[in-house]
Enzyme design. Structure first.
Site, PDB file in Angstrom:
ATOM      1  N   GLY A  10       0.928  -1.116  -0.044  1.00 28.10           N
ATOM      2  CA  GLY A  10      -0.301   0.013   0.330  1.00 28.10           C
ATOM      3  C   GLY A  10       0.713   1.088  -0.081  1.00 28.10           C
ATOM      4  O   GLY A  10       0.571   2.181  -0.587  1.00 28.10           O
ATOM      5  N   PHE A  41     -13.847   3.347   4.016  1.00 30.37           N
ATOM      6  CA  PHE A  41     -12.303   2.908   3.672  1.00 30.37           C
ATOM      7  C   PHE A  41     -11.734   3.297   2.226  1.00 30.37           C
ATOM      8  O   PHE A  41     -13.259   3.676   1.491  1.00 30.37           O
ATOM      9  CB  PHE A  41     -13.360   1.230   3.066  1.00 30.37           C
ATOM     10  CG  PHE A  41     -12.121   0.124   2.752  1.00 30.37           C
ATOM     11  CD1 PHE A  41     -11.713  -0.287   3.518  1.00 30.37           C
ATOM     12  CD2 PHE A  41     -12.104   0.132   1.314  1.00 30.37           C
ATOM     13  CE1 PHE A  41     -10.547  -1.291   3.120  1.00 30.37           C
ATOM     14  CE2 PHE A  41     -11.595  -0.900   0.815  1.00 30.37           C
ATOM     15  CZ  PHE A  41     -10.528  -1.272   1.716  1.00 30.37           C
ATOM     16  N   VAL A  42     -10.945   3.755   2.327  1.00 28.90           N
ATOM     17  CA  VAL A  42     -10.394   4.645   1.024  1.00 28.90           C
ATOM     18  C   VAL A  42      -9.850   3.331  -0.019  1.00 28.90           C
ATOM     19  O   VAL A  42      -9.095   2.742   0.714  1.00 28.90           O
ATOM     20  CB  VAL A  42      -9.583   5.713   1.025  1.00 28.90           C
ATOM     21  CG1 VAL A  42     -10.926   6.283   2.274  1.00 28.90           C
ATOM     22  CG2 VAL A  42      -8.933   5.567   2.431  1.00 28.90           C
ATOM     23  N   ASP A  46      -5.502  -0.024  -2.002  1.00 26.84           N
ATOM     24  CA  ASP A  46      -6.399  -1.186  -3.085  1.00 26.84           C
ATOM     25  C   ASP A  46      -7.894  -1.556  -2.121  1.00 26.84           C
ATOM     26  O   ASP A  46      -8.070  -1.585  -0.816  1.00 26.84           O
ATOM     27  CB  ASP A  46      -5.661  -2.393  -2.868  1.00 26.84           C
ATOM     28  CG  ASP A  46      -5.275  -3.604  -1.655  1.00 26.84           C
ATOM     29  OD1 ASP A  46      -5.239  -2.934  -0.597  1.00 26.84           O
ATOM     30  OD2 ASP A  46      -6.488  -4.419  -1.663  1.00 26.84           O
ATOM     31  N   GLU A  84       4.588   3.701   6.195  1.00 23.71           N
ATOM     32  CA  GLU A  84       2.901   3.172   5.987  1.00 23.71           C
ATOM     33  C   GLU A  84       1.880   3.850   4.697  1.00 23.71           C
ATOM     34  O   GLU A  84       1.660   5.472   5.171  1.00 23.71           O
ATOM     35  CB  GLU A  84       2.434   3.603   7.031  1.00 23.71           C
ATOM     36  CG  GLU A  84       1.127   1.648   7.819  1.00 23.71           C
ATOM     37  CD  GLU A  84       1.502   0.854   6.822  1.00 23.71           C
ATOM     38  OE1 GLU A  84       1.226   0.895   5.457  1.00 23.71           O
ATOM     39  OE2 GLU A  84       1.136  -0.493   7.294  1.00 23.71           O
ATOM     40  N   ASP A 129      -5.098   2.029  10.825  1.00 25.26           N
ATOM     41  CA  ASP A 129      -6.334   1.694  11.192  1.00 25.26           C
ATOM     42  C   ASP A 129      -6.135   1.169  11.976  1.00 25.26           C
ATOM     43  O   ASP A 129      -6.463   1.876  13.466  1.00 25.26           O
ATOM     44  CB  ASP A 129      -6.607   0.808   9.916  1.00 25.26           C
ATOM     45  CG  ASP A 129      -8.403   0.716   9.759  1.00 25.26           C
ATOM     46  OD1 ASP A 129      -8.894   1.645  10.117  1.00 25.26           O
ATOM     47  OD2 ASP A 129      -8.957  -0.354   9.746  1.00 25.26           O
TER      48      ASP A 129
END
Ligand code: IMP
Length: 178
Positions: free
Chosen positions: A43, A150-151, A157, A97, A101
């Site tokens: 990510g 949620f992005v 992804d 990062e 979350d």
């Protein structure tokens, strides 16, 4: 805009501007110091590529894959799939990062790096979702604090898709069955 995206949360321009500011902060803090930037794949690769190209300093770079995130739910079980190759003993380390979350991934990685003898471990994240936190994490460099949605995009992804979008967007709920 991609058809699966409900709204753009952070535009390409906003992201680029903020990344330059973070690079400046890191340059100021690490001037005249040796340090390593460790990017957590997958990510963070786009954020990290932009970040390091904006640095005036010349850190060692390495990559780690440590993830257990499946679809839109964190399983909470974290595995190191691909480890770094460099020796971080007595080194200053910055972990890069994409998003913090629950905080589980970073708490574990930071602890692991300190166990390996790193002199100091700092955390740099593009996005921070404080409302989702389960494990406390000290963030040293942060791009944006965002809502608990949620992005995707800019490296992030949903089932390996949307990483290439040049912005951070919110997925339409029907796309992930939300
Ligand atoms: P944590 O361990 O719960 O903090 O999760 C960290 C990882 O979960 C991140 O590095 C992402 O890969 C993934 N993740 C968390 N939130 C999102 C999101 O909104 N979109 C995409 N991936 C996410």
């Amino acid at each position: 805009m991609n058809n699966d995206i409900l709204e753009i949360m952070l535009s390409e321009e906003e992201l680029n501007k903020r990344i330059k500011e973070i690079a400046e902060q890191i340059d100021n803090d690490f001037r005249d110091k040796d340090f390593a930037v460790i990017t957590i794949l997958k990510g963070s690769y786009i954020f990290s590529a932009d970040l390091v190209r904006n640095l005036k300093s010349a850190p060692e770079l390495d990559f780690m894959t440590a993830s257990s995130y499946v679809g839109t739910n964190s399983t909470g079980i974290i595995k190191i799939i691909h480890d770094i190759r460099i020796d971080i003993k007595d080194k200053n380390v910055i972990i890069v990062e994409d998003i913090v979350d629950t905080g589980r991934t970073l708490a574990l990685i930071k602890e692991e790096f300190l166990k390996r003898g790193a002199a100091d471990v700092k955390i740099c994240t593009l996005l921070n979702k404080p409302q989702a936190r389960v494990v406390p994490v000290d963030i040293d460099y942060e791009g944006f604090e965002i809502e608990n949605k949620f992005v995707v995009g800019f490296g992030l992804d949903c089932d390996e898709k949307y990483r290439n979008l040049p912005y951070v967007g919110v997925l339409k709920p029907e796309v992930y069955g939300g």
